[in-house]
Design a protein around this motif. Sequence first.
Motif, PDB file in Angstrom:
ATOM      1  N   HIS A 149       0.813  -1.212   0.000  1.00 37.20           N
ATOM      2  CA  HIS A 149       0.000   0.000   0.000  1.00 37.20           C
ATOM      3  C   HIS A 149       0.856   1.275   0.000  1.00 37.20           C
ATOM      4  N   ASP A 156      -7.419  -1.715  -2.014  1.00 37.29           N
ATOM      5  CA  ASP A 156      -8.377  -2.718  -1.557  1.00 37.29           C
ATOM      6  C   ASP A 156      -9.755  -2.255  -1.991  1.00 37.29           C
ATOM      7  N   GLU A 200      -6.246 -12.743  -0.850  1.00 37.67           N
ATOM      8  CA  GLU A 200      -6.975 -11.490  -0.625  1.00 37.67           C
ATOM      9  C   GLU A 200      -7.693 -11.104  -1.910  1.00 37.67           C
ATOM     10  N   HIS A 203      -7.591  -7.151  -2.895  1.00 36.26           N
ATOM     11  CA  HIS A 203      -6.389  -6.330  -3.078  1.00 36.26           C
ATOM     12  C   HIS A 203      -5.919  -6.416  -4.530  1.00 36.26           C
TER      13      HIS A 203
HETATM   14 ZN   LIG Z   1      -4.462  -4.476   0.517  1.00 37.37          ZN
END
Ligand SMILES: [Zn+2]
Length: 228
Positions: A149, A156, A200, A203
């Motif tokens: 990030h 996200d 994830e 993401h």
């Molecule tokens: Zn993330």
Amino acid sequence: MRKVYKKVSGFIIIVLIICGFRYIDGNTSIYSLNDKDKLVEVTNANGNEKILLVNEKYGLSGNYVPEELSIPNILFSNGSSDEEKHVARTVVNPLEELVKAGKKDGIILLGNSGYRSYKSQEDIYKNRVISQGKKLADAYVAKPGFSEHQTGLCIDITNKNGYFAKGSKEADWLADNCYRFGFIIRYPYGKKNITGIEYEPWHIRYVGKEVAKYIHDNRITLEEYLQR
Ligand SMILES: [Zn+2]
């Protein structure tokens, strides 16, 4: 004397690690942005493409800030901080196009967390250590400098009910379509041994259309792409 020996051997190990990584074969080469930041440069049909690699091994320094952080014209979840609404300038248009294309297909995607500064990640990590202990914090939160990030190149995504899991129509649409706009699902299912991070579905990381298509079509990770 012992101390000096320790220092020298530590230095040699660091040199070996840096040099070793330079030997990634093919058209890939690496150079430093500064002491810690590693930019992996990939040559493809369009010429050189620069890809910033951040994972548990390769981190960014505390003063790395992406150029021209901007807020894309998309909807965000209520919980997003002002900082998190930012992404690197290169990501703005592709992200807006992605969200627009989703809407056309009846899929409403919301931004949740884009850029996070070194300082923010430090706070998140420290708070988690205080609340859950170092072991759990290390398992679930990236250490400052080691969160993607901080690059501003990822975000996200979430949906209106905040449940963005495999099988939800938004997550499935994102997995099938994000490559068309230059994004990849950065931490795919079953690849934790390579990415260092659990699956994830929310993401996404911007890598450009050509690289994203290759990664999507071959079902690989960014790490595998860079080491082809
Ligand atoms: Zn993330």
